[in-house]
Design a protein around this motif. Structure first.
Motif, PDB file in Angstrom:
ATOM      1  N   TYR A 181      18.531  51.249  40.821  1.00  0.00           N
ATOM      2  CA  TYR A 181      19.721  51.055  41.634  1.00  0.00           C
ATOM      3  C   TYR A 181      20.773  52.120  41.297  1.00  0.00           C
ATOM      4  O   TYR A 181      20.849  52.598  40.160  1.00  0.00           O
ATOM      5  CB  TYR A 181      20.304  49.664  41.391  1.00  0.00           C
ATOM      6  CG  TYR A 181      19.404  48.552  41.881  1.00  0.00           C
ATOM      7  CD1 TYR A 181      19.183  48.361  43.240  1.00  0.00           C
ATOM      8  CD2 TYR A 181      18.753  47.708  40.976  1.00  0.00           C
ATOM      9  CE1 TYR A 181      18.347  47.350  43.697  1.00  0.00           C
ATOM     10  CE2 TYR A 181      17.919  46.695  41.422  1.00  0.00           C
ATOM     11  CZ  TYR A 181      17.717  46.519  42.783  1.00  0.00           C
ATOM     12  OH  TYR A 181      16.885  45.525  43.228  1.00  0.00           O
ATOM     13  N   PRO A 182      21.583  52.516  42.283  1.00  0.00           N
ATOM     14  CA  PRO A 182      22.620  53.520  42.016  1.00  0.00           C
ATOM     15  C   PRO A 182      23.729  52.950  41.142  1.00  0.00           C
ATOM     16  O   PRO A 182      23.875  51.725  41.008  1.00  0.00           O
ATOM     17  CB  PRO A 182      23.143  53.861  43.424  1.00  0.00           C
ATOM     18  CG  PRO A 182      22.839  52.646  44.244  1.00  0.00           C
ATOM     19  CD  PRO A 182      21.561  52.083  43.688  1.00  0.00           C
ATOM     20  N   ASP A 183      24.519  53.853  40.550  1.00  0.00           N
ATOM     21  CA  ASP A 183      25.636  53.398  39.726  1.00  0.00           C
ATOM     22  C   ASP A 183      26.754  52.836  40.619  1.00  0.00           C
ATOM     23  O   ASP A 183      26.685  52.877  41.855  1.00  0.00           O
ATOM     24  CB  ASP A 183      26.155  54.527  38.835  1.00  0.00           C
ATOM     25  CG  ASP A 183      26.605  55.742  39.633  1.00  0.00           C
ATOM     26  OD1 ASP A 183      27.057  55.582  40.794  1.00  0.00           O
ATOM     27  OD2 ASP A 183      26.514  56.864  39.111  1.00  0.00           O
ATOM     28  N   HIS A 184      27.793  52.331  39.991  1.00  0.00           N
ATOM     29  CA  HIS A 184      28.861  51.643  40.722  1.00  0.00           C
ATOM     30  C   HIS A 184      29.542  52.556  41.746  1.00  0.00           C
ATOM     31  O   HIS A 184      29.722  52.168  42.911  1.00  0.00           O
ATOM     32  CB  HIS A 184      29.901  51.105  39.735  1.00  0.00           C
ATOM     33  CG  HIS A 184      31.106  50.496  40.381  1.00  0.00           C
ATOM     34  ND1 HIS A 184      31.070  49.283  41.033  1.00  0.00           N
ATOM     35  CD2 HIS A 184      32.385  50.962  40.515  1.00  0.00           C
ATOM     36  CE1 HIS A 184      32.275  49.006  41.531  1.00  0.00           C
ATOM     37  NE2 HIS A 184      33.079  50.006  41.223  1.00  0.00           N
ATOM     38  N   GLU A 185      29.903  53.763  41.311  1.00  0.00           N
ATOM     39  CA  GLU A 185      30.622  54.673  42.208  1.00  0.00           C
ATOM     40  C   GLU A 185      29.765  55.047  43.414  1.00  0.00           C
ATOM     41  O   GLU A 185      30.251  55.077  44.558  1.00  0.00           O
ATOM     42  CB  GLU A 185      31.057  55.931  41.454  1.00  0.00           C
ATOM     43  CG  GLU A 185      32.154  55.724  40.424  1.00  0.00           C
ATOM     44  CD  GLU A 185      31.651  55.064  39.152  1.00  0.00           C
ATOM     45  OE1 GLU A 185      30.407  54.981  38.963  1.00  0.00           O
ATOM     46  OE2 GLU A 185      32.492  54.595  38.359  1.00  0.00           O
TER      47      GLU A 185
END
Length: 322
Positions: A181-185
């Motif tokens: 999964y991608p990071d928060h930003e």
């Protein structure tokens, strides 16, 4: 023949341009994108073990668009037949001849989605084409063309309704990795573009199929010092001796290691492979090729830990060419 400084510079520049282009659709995954491109230019295939919704289809589409290629997606299910993948010969009554109808495997980039949900018989339909670049139907050979790359995804093996890929097929994949999964930003950026359902559609071609072949040829001329070859050989040997491993790295796996390292080095603007290249690629190249013993699996040993132990135990050569 050796690769010239000008050729290395062109290779690295073009590689970065391709990576930037793919990342228009696959955000925040620079290493995975670079590994995918390395796999393509090393003329190999990629196995992604990931959960649904992590961008696997976007990666395949963006890669195909980048190299001016055709992309196909095959959803693997328990009732999928080998002919659904390779194609079938049909009798044409009007011409009274048999005509071959090619299957979805005839593409530049093929996304084999959830490959471990199909039966072993259907999985094996990919073996010949992945290894040889052609299929044989009714005794007739059909080439799939170049470039050709399979990006296969599989669910974690503990999920219900899956068939474990046999070791012979796993070894056909050059590398195994995970998008995650991608990071928060990055996730917030994607949410802000929620109306864009297909980011890969905006990815334009930046390189031709002929240029891809040229890059593959250039990478084959990257220098590998005999000490590095010996290092990879020792890693192979030690993987077979490791107490937690029942099946270690094969010679084919070692050859894949070298091919991948050549592309990885050229992508960073070097005409030679370093020990760090081998270490950087150890996990994606080895993780699906090492089979843990039953006892090791029972006690919770992870392949990643075994690879780290191999890298720690086998001394790397001095980087004399740096």
């Amino acid at each position: 023949m050796s690769i010239t400084p000008e050729q290395v510079q062109w290779f690295a520049s073009t590689f970065q341009q391709m990576a930037n282009n793919v990342e228009l659709a696959v955000r925040g995954k620079d290493r995975v994108v670079r590994l995918t491109l390395t796999c393509l230019l090393a003329e190999g295939h990629l196995l992604l073990e990931d959960n649904p919704g992590t961008g696997k289809t976007q990666l395949a589409k963006a890669l195909a668009n980048t190299v001016k290629g055709k992309q196909n997606r095959i959803q693997f299910t328990p009732d999928l037949l080998p002919s659904d993948v390779t194609g079938v010969t049909i009798y044409d009554q009007s011409s009274r001849t048999f005509e071959f109808k090619p299957g979805p495997i005839f593409s530049s980039i093929v996304l084999a989605d959830e490959i471990n949900r199909a039966s072993p018989k259907t999985q094996s339909a990919l073996l010949e084409v992945m290894e040889e670049g052609h299929i044989t139907v009714d005794g007739v050979r059909h080439d799939v063309g170049s470039p050709f790359m399979v990006i296969a995804t599989q669910n974690p093996i503990e999920q219900a309704g899956t068939y474990r890929l046999p070791e012979a097929q796993l070894d056909r994949f050059l590398m195994k990795t995970s998008l995650g999964y991608p990071d928060h930003e990055t996730t917030v950026e994607l949410f802000a573009e929620a109306e864009n359902r297909d980011r890969s559609a905006s990815v334009s071609p930046v390189i031709s199929a002929q240029a891809v072949a040229q890059m593959s040829d250039l990478a084959s001329h990257v220098h590998v010092d005999p000490a590095i070859l010996a290092y990879v050989s020792r890693l192979c040997e030690e993987s077979r001796r490791h107490a937690d491993v029942s099946l270690g790295l094969s010679v084919r796996g070692g050859l894949a290691f070298i091919r991948t390292a050549k592309v990885w080095a050229a992508s960073q603007g070097r005409d030679h492979v370093t020990p760090d290249d081998i270490k950087d690629l150890a996990h994606p190249v080895l993780s699906h090729r090492l089979l843990l013993s039953d006892e090791a699996q029972f006690t919770g040993v992870e392949v990643a830990r075994v690879i780290d132990e191999l890298l720690a135990d086998v001394a790397a050569p001095a980087n004399r060419l740096a």
